[in-house]
Write a protein that holds these residues in place. Structure first.
Motif, PDB file in Angstrom:
ATOM      1  N   LYS A  55       0.831  -1.206   0.000  1.00  0.00           N
ATOM      2  CA  LYS A  55       0.000   0.000   0.000  1.00  0.00           C
ATOM      3  C   LYS A  55       0.864   1.254   0.000  1.00  0.00           C
ATOM      4  CE  LYS A  55      -4.092  -1.899   2.317  1.00  0.00           C
ATOM      5  NZ  LYS A  55      -5.044  -1.705   3.429  1.00  0.00           N
ATOM      6  N   ILE A  56       0.368   2.250  -0.713  1.00  0.00           N
ATOM      7  CA  ILE A  56       0.969   3.585  -0.720  1.00  0.00           C
ATOM      8  C   ILE A  56      -0.106   4.568  -0.273  1.00  0.00           C
ATOM      9  CG2 ILE A  56       2.055   5.369  -2.125  1.00  0.00           C
ATOM     10  CD1 ILE A  56       3.136   3.217  -3.936  1.00  0.00           C
ATOM     11  N   ASN A  57       0.160   5.232   0.853  1.00  0.00           N
ATOM     12  CA  ASN A  57      -0.804   6.168   1.439  1.00  0.00           C
ATOM     13  C   ASN A  57      -2.162   5.503   1.643  1.00  0.00           C
ATOM     14  OD1 ASN A  57       1.131   8.147   1.558  1.00  0.00           O
ATOM     15  ND2 ASN A  57       0.471   9.206  -0.303  1.00  0.00           N
ATOM     16  N   GLY A  58      -2.103   4.249   2.080  1.00  0.00           N
ATOM     17  CA  GLY A  58      -3.326   3.525   2.432  1.00  0.00           C
ATOM     18  C   GLY A  58      -4.040   2.879   1.278  1.00  0.00           C
ATOM     19  N   GLU A  59      -3.569   3.011   0.066  1.00  0.00           N
ATOM     20  CA  GLU A  59      -4.226   2.420  -1.101  1.00  0.00           C
ATOM     21  C   GLU A  59      -3.345   1.308  -1.660  1.00  0.00           C
ATOM     22  OE1 GLU A  59      -5.119   5.344  -3.980  1.00  0.00           O
ATOM     23  OE2 GLU A  59      -6.386   6.565  -2.656  1.00  0.00           O
ATOM     24  N   ASN A  60      -3.989   0.205  -2.071  1.00  0.00           N
ATOM     25  CA  ASN A  60      -3.252  -0.891  -2.704  1.00  0.00           C
ATOM     26  C   ASN A  60      -2.701  -0.418  -4.050  1.00  0.00           C
ATOM     27  OD1 ASN A  60      -3.725  -2.821  -0.677  1.00  0.00           O
ATOM     28  ND2 ASN A  60      -5.764  -3.249  -1.498  1.00  0.00           N
ATOM     29  N   LYS A  61      -1.422  -0.705  -4.269  1.00  0.00           N
ATOM     30  CA  LYS A  61      -0.757  -0.287  -5.494  1.00  0.00           C
ATOM     31  C   LYS A  61      -0.017  -1.472  -6.111  1.00  0.00           C
ATOM     32  CE  LYS A  61      -1.762   4.146  -5.369  1.00  0.00           C
ATOM     33  NZ  LYS A  61      -2.537   4.817  -6.440  1.00  0.00           N
ATOM     34  N   GLU A  62       0.226  -1.345  -7.402  1.00  0.00           N
ATOM     35  CA  GLU A  62       0.979  -2.391  -8.089  1.00  0.00           C
ATOM     36  C   GLU A  62       2.461  -2.273  -7.722  1.00  0.00           C
ATOM     37  OE1 GLU A  62       0.260  -2.138 -12.244  1.00  0.00           O
ATOM     38  OE2 GLU A  62      -1.777  -2.926 -12.101  1.00  0.00           O
ATOM     39  N   TYR A  63       3.135  -3.413  -7.763  1.00  0.00           N
ATOM     40  CA  TYR A  63       4.540  -3.471  -7.376  1.00  0.00           C
ATOM     41  C   TYR A  63       5.289  -4.346  -8.396  1.00  0.00           C
ATOM     42  CZ  TYR A  63       2.929  -7.971  -5.662  1.00  0.00           C
ATOM     43  OH  TYR A  63       2.387  -9.201  -5.591  1.00  0.00           O
ATOM     44  N   ARG A  64       6.597  -4.427  -8.187  1.00  0.00           N
ATOM     45  CA  ARG A  64       7.426  -5.301  -9.035  1.00  0.00           C
ATOM     46  C   ARG A  64       8.665  -5.732  -8.239  1.00  0.00           C
ATOM     47  NH1 ARG A  64      10.192  -0.981 -13.302  1.00  0.00           N
ATOM     48  NH2 ARG A  64      11.512   0.077 -11.770  1.00  0.00           N
ATOM     49  N   TRP A  65       9.254  -6.858  -8.680  1.00  0.00           N
ATOM     50  CA  TRP A  65      10.504  -7.345  -8.069  1.00  0.00           C
ATOM     51  C   TRP A  65      11.679  -6.967  -8.951  1.00  0.00           C
ATOM     52  CZ3 TRP A  65      10.950  -9.113  -3.273  1.00  0.00           C
ATOM     53  CH2 TRP A  65       9.828  -9.610  -2.625  1.00  0.00           C
ATOM     54  N   ASN A  66      12.699  -6.445  -8.324  1.00  0.00           N
ATOM     55  CA  ASN A  66      13.966  -6.143  -9.019  1.00  0.00           C
ATOM     56  C   ASN A  66      15.082  -6.807  -8.211  1.00  0.00           C
ATOM     57  OD1 ASN A  66      16.093  -5.137 -10.475  1.00  0.00           O
ATOM     58  ND2 ASN A  66      15.789  -2.986  -9.892  1.00  0.00           N
ATOM     59  N   GLY A  67      15.328  -8.088  -8.540  1.00  0.00           N
ATOM     60  CA  GLY A  67      16.255  -8.856  -7.718  1.00  0.00           C
ATOM     61  C   GLY A  67      15.623  -9.108  -6.373  1.00  0.00           C
ATOM     62  N   ASN A  68      16.283  -8.682  -5.312  1.00  0.00           N
ATOM     63  CA  ASN A  68      15.715  -8.841  -3.964  1.00  0.00           C
ATOM     64  C   ASN A  68      15.065  -7.552  -3.481  1.00  0.00           C
ATOM     65  OD1 ASN A  68      18.042  -7.353  -3.655  1.00  0.00           O
ATOM     66  ND2 ASN A  68      18.598  -8.291  -1.695  1.00  0.00           N
ATOM     67  N   LEU A  69      14.772  -6.620  -4.419  1.00  0.00           N
ATOM     68  CA  LEU A  69      14.116  -5.363  -4.076  1.00  0.00           C
ATOM     69  C   LEU A  69      12.643  -5.414  -4.474  1.00  0.00           C
ATOM     70  CD1 LEU A  69      16.808  -2.751  -5.202  1.00  0.00           C
ATOM     71  CD2 LEU A  69      16.431  -3.680  -2.910  1.00  0.00           C
ATOM     72  N   LEU A  70      11.776  -5.056  -3.511  1.00  0.00           N
ATOM     73  CA  LEU A  70      10.348  -4.930  -3.777  1.00  0.00           C
ATOM     74  C   LEU A  70      10.076  -3.447  -4.036  1.00  0.00           C
ATOM     75  CD1 LEU A  70       7.462  -6.052  -3.878  1.00  0.00           C
ATOM     76  CD2 LEU A  70       7.346  -5.735  -1.384  1.00  0.00           C
ATOM     77  N   GLU A  71       9.695  -3.109  -5.293  1.00  0.00           N
ATOM     78  CA  GLU A  71       9.588  -1.711  -5.709  1.00  0.00           C
ATOM     79  C   GLU A  71       8.161  -1.391  -6.141  1.00  0.00           C
ATOM     80  OE1 GLU A  71      14.029  -1.253  -7.715  1.00  0.00           O
ATOM     81  OE2 GLU A  71      12.241  -1.466  -8.969  1.00  0.00           O
ATOM     82  N   ALA A  72       7.857  -0.080  -6.107  1.00  0.00           N
ATOM     83  CA  ALA A  72       6.623   0.387  -6.735  1.00  0.00           C
ATOM     84  C   ALA A  72       6.767   0.229  -8.242  1.00  0.00           C
ATOM     85  CB  ALA A  72       6.380   1.851  -6.374  1.00  0.00           C
ATOM     86  N   ARG A  73       5.686  -0.167  -8.898  1.00  0.00           N
ATOM     87  CA  ARG A  73       5.786  -0.402 -10.340  1.00  0.00           C
ATOM     88  C   ARG A  73       6.065   0.892 -11.099  1.00  0.00           C
ATOM     89  NH1 ARG A  73       4.732  -4.307 -13.855  1.00  0.00           N
ATOM     90  NH2 ARG A  73       4.039  -5.680 -12.176  1.00  0.00           N
TER      91      ARG A  73
END
Length: 695
Positions: free
Chosen positions: A512-530
């Motif tokens: 979540k970003i500011n309380g809202e579900n958001k899409e994400y992505r994996w970059n190696g062992n990093l969990l990032e905002a899409r």
């Protein structure tokens, strides 16, 4: 009468004198030579080997006073004997130019060379020939240099015991057999003979005779049970030293061996032939001689057994095939005895030095092999025996306590069992993650690869490999950058990320970003905002993860402010035309209190300021330039450069100001306004005077 007589005699005498003088002048100016020059010394003119005497003999009626003598362009003071003869000596080595001239213009020039010293030693060039060594190639000899005063007349050479001979064009070619010393010298034009140079020369163009081979214990059938000794004879009369070369060829194998001044001898059975030739020091090579074929069979048959599959512990194997090699060119195959539990091949095969046959063993259990051979010469081999055992079954490996690719939350204890009828314990290996391992309880989290290898005495091999995970700690999630928390960010296309550490694959349950579900992505062992952060403002990001073992982990809340807008700078006290009035304060500050100034420069001079505010008090009239640099917490920068002018207040402008104030005040204040007007007028006059003074 007496006076006339005297005058006549005088006239006659003058006439005689004039006639004599005229006749003498004719003699001088004619073609007749006026002097004789004679050079005396060792040698022949113009070249002399010692001091030289020059005699000058004047002819009759030539006076010494009319003669001038020059040597090398320098006039000489000559003493004349009897007014007709003079001598001049040249004792030093040199080149002399002698000029004698008469006042009538007749002259003679002679050049002589007085050479006292001998010529220098000549240089002898023999090309690529190495002096003193034997050669079979023609030797071309050239003489050069050997300078002298009078120049080189010729070069001469001489063989030992012979007379000197002139070299034609300074060259000499040797093309016949010769061994000895040759002498060379330079002869100058003055006849001086230079120092002698000697060189040793060896030339030989006659090829030597080939060697003659001799062998002892000669046999007609050419078969020998012992190695014969081969010798050779060399014929030599004179000339360079002769070396002989002997080449032995093993006709059976094709191998050769060549030796110098020594005959290679056979060392093993086979068919041989010897070849020989001679080479002398000059490089001349003789014709080649050779022997008849020599066959040697002095050994009993050699039996070699090759086991195709290696034995373990000298008697165990999984299967076996045997190749029997009997090395003997004179083998009698009928006298070969093979006793075995295996199956003998149907026919013999030839190889380079004998014969071979195959014996195949296929059944399990104990095996037996015995071989014995005899050749046509009666040589009998030793008996070869071998006993061994065939085992085809692999060891069995049983594991208890883990399964392949399983994950465990608790400590892991593994039980390993290995069984085999011919078990070989010292060949067993257990590895954990590539390192030797003794079975024990595994307590540490991590990825594990267990490998077990077992091999029996027959070489049967077994391998078991298991992968598993011990994961007691679960998932670890943290900010990818610790400095990100509660920070201000201005980076373009900024992508916030969590760093995730886990031994097992994880899934994202919540992002979540500011309380809202958001899409994400994996970059190696990093969990990032899409998508990168685009809008300025405050952000709070949180995530919840779960792994395949059911372990969960919730991140701390990532808090930061995203700010990409540059600070705004406000000014007060400067109108839209960039003008200000003398005495008026100028106020410069940032719009946001959180922003701050970095640097303020007024007319090239840095000035002090508060965090986000500066007040410029009374400035001198005239043009000014100010540079202001400000920043915010995110690091955004604003640079303001502004030109403005400070102007004086004139009386007319002051009246307008006063009139404007009069409209606002009560009529009873007229007297006060007049006083104020008077004060301002007085101030204007003072300012004007100061301006005039300044100008």
């Amino acid at each position: 009468m007496s006076v006339l007589k005297i005058k006549g005699e005088i006239i006659f005498g003058l006439f005689v004198v004039l006639c004599l003088a005229f006749w003498t002048g004719i003699q001088v100016k004619g073609d007749e030579k006026l002097w004789d020059l004679k050079f005396t010394g060792g040698g022949n003119a113009p070249y002399f080997q010692s001091s030289v005497k020059l005699e000058i003999q004047l002819v009759e009626n030539v006076l010494p006073d009319d003669i001038k003598l020059f040597v090398n362009h320098q006039e000489q003071d000559v003493e004349w004997q009897d007014e007709t003869m003079a001598e001049l000596y040249f004792e030093k080595e040199g080149i002399y130019s002698i000029k004698i001239e008469h006042e009538s213009g007749q002259e003679e020039i002679k050049t002589i060379y007085v050479e006292i010293n001998s010529p220098e030693r000549p240089e002898i060039d023999v090309g690529d020939y190495n002096l003193g060594t034997w050669t079979s190639k023609n030797i071309n000899i050239k003489a050069r240099k050997g300078e002298s005063l009078s120049g080189v007349s010729r070069y001469e050479y001489k063989f030992f015991g012979q007379s000197w001979t002139t070299m034609k064009d300074g060259q000499l070619t040797l093309d016949e057999n010769f061994e000895g010393v040759i002498s060379f010298r330079t002869v100058s034009n003055a006849g001086q003979e230079g120092s002698i140079v000697t060189i040793p020369v060896r030339l030989w163009k006659t090829s030597p005779d080939p060697p003659e081979f001799v062998q002892n214990h000669f046999k007609e059938n050419r078969w020998y049970q012992k190695i014969p000794e081969i010798k050779c004879r060399i014929l030599k009369e004179k000339g360079p030293e002769v070396f002989f070369f002997a080449k032995m060829k093993n006709v059976t194998t094709g191998e050769t061996c060549t030796m110098k001044n020594k005959i290679p001898q056979a060392k093993e059975d086979g068919i041989y032939k010897w070849y020989g030739w001679c080479v002398d020091e000059a490089g001349n090579i003789s014709n080649q001689s050779e022997t008849d074929y020599v066959k040697i069979d002095r050994l009993e048959p050699q039996i070699k057994v090759k086991y195709i599959y290696p034995f373990r512990n000298s008697e165990y194997c999984k299967k076996q095939k045997v190749k029997i090699y009997i090395r003997d060119l004179n083998l009698n195959k009928q006298d070969v005895q093979i006793e075995t539990t295996g199956r003998i091949g149907s026919q013999w095969k030839n190889f380079s030095n004998g014969y071979s046959i195959v014996v195949d063993f296929s059944s399990e259990g104990k095996q037996y092999l015995s071989i014995k051979a005899k050749d046509y010469a009666g040589n009998q081999s030793n008996t070869i025996k071998k006993q061994f055992q065939i085992d085809n079954e692999r060891p069995k490996i049983i594991l208890d306590g883990i399964r392949d690719y399983d994950s465990y939350k608790n400590n892991v204890k593994i039980k390993i069992m290995i069984s085999d009828s011919n078990r070989k314990k010292d060949s067993e290996r257990i590895y954990l993650n590539g390192d030797r391992w003794i079975p024990a309880t595994i307590k540490k989290d991590g990825y594990y690869c267990l490998e077990i290898y077992a091999k029996d005495y027959a070489g049967n091999f077994s391998k078991v490999k298991r992968h598993f995970i011990v994961n007691k700690k679960g998932i670890k999630i943290q900010l990818s950058d610790k400095n990100l928390q509660n920070s201000y960010i201005r980076k373009k296309k900024f992508i916030p990320a969590f760093k995730v550490e886990s031994l097992e694959p994880v899934q994202v349950v919540k992002y979540k970003i500011n309380g809202e579900n958001k899409e994400y992505r994996w970059n190696g062992n990093l969990l990032e905002a899409r998508e990168p952060i685009k809008s300025d403002g405050k952000y709070i990001i949180e995530a919840l993860l779960i792994d395949s073992s059911g372990n969960t982990a919730e991140s701390e809340k990532m808090k930061f402010v995203y700010d990409t807008e540059a600070p705004e700078i406000m000014t007060n006290g400067i109108d839209s035309n960039h003008n200000s009035w003398y005495g008026q304060k100028i106020r410069i500050q940032t719009k946001k209190k959180e922003d701050k100034f970095v640097r303020i420069i007024l007319d090239g001079v840095p000035i002090k300021f508060k965090r986000n505010l500066v007040i410029l008090k009374i400035l001198e009239p005239g043009k000014h330039l100010i540079h202001v640099k400000s920043t915010d917490r995110a690091g955004n920068l604003t640079n303001l450069t502004m030109k403005f002018a400070v102007k004086k207040i004139t009386p007319k402008q002051m009246v307008k100001v006063v009139k404007g104030k009069q409209r606002k005040q009560h009529k009873d204040d007229d007297r006060c306004l007049l006083v104020i007007l008077f004060v301002f007028l007085w101030l204007a006059v003072r300012i004007r005077k100061k301006e005039v003074t300044r100008l």
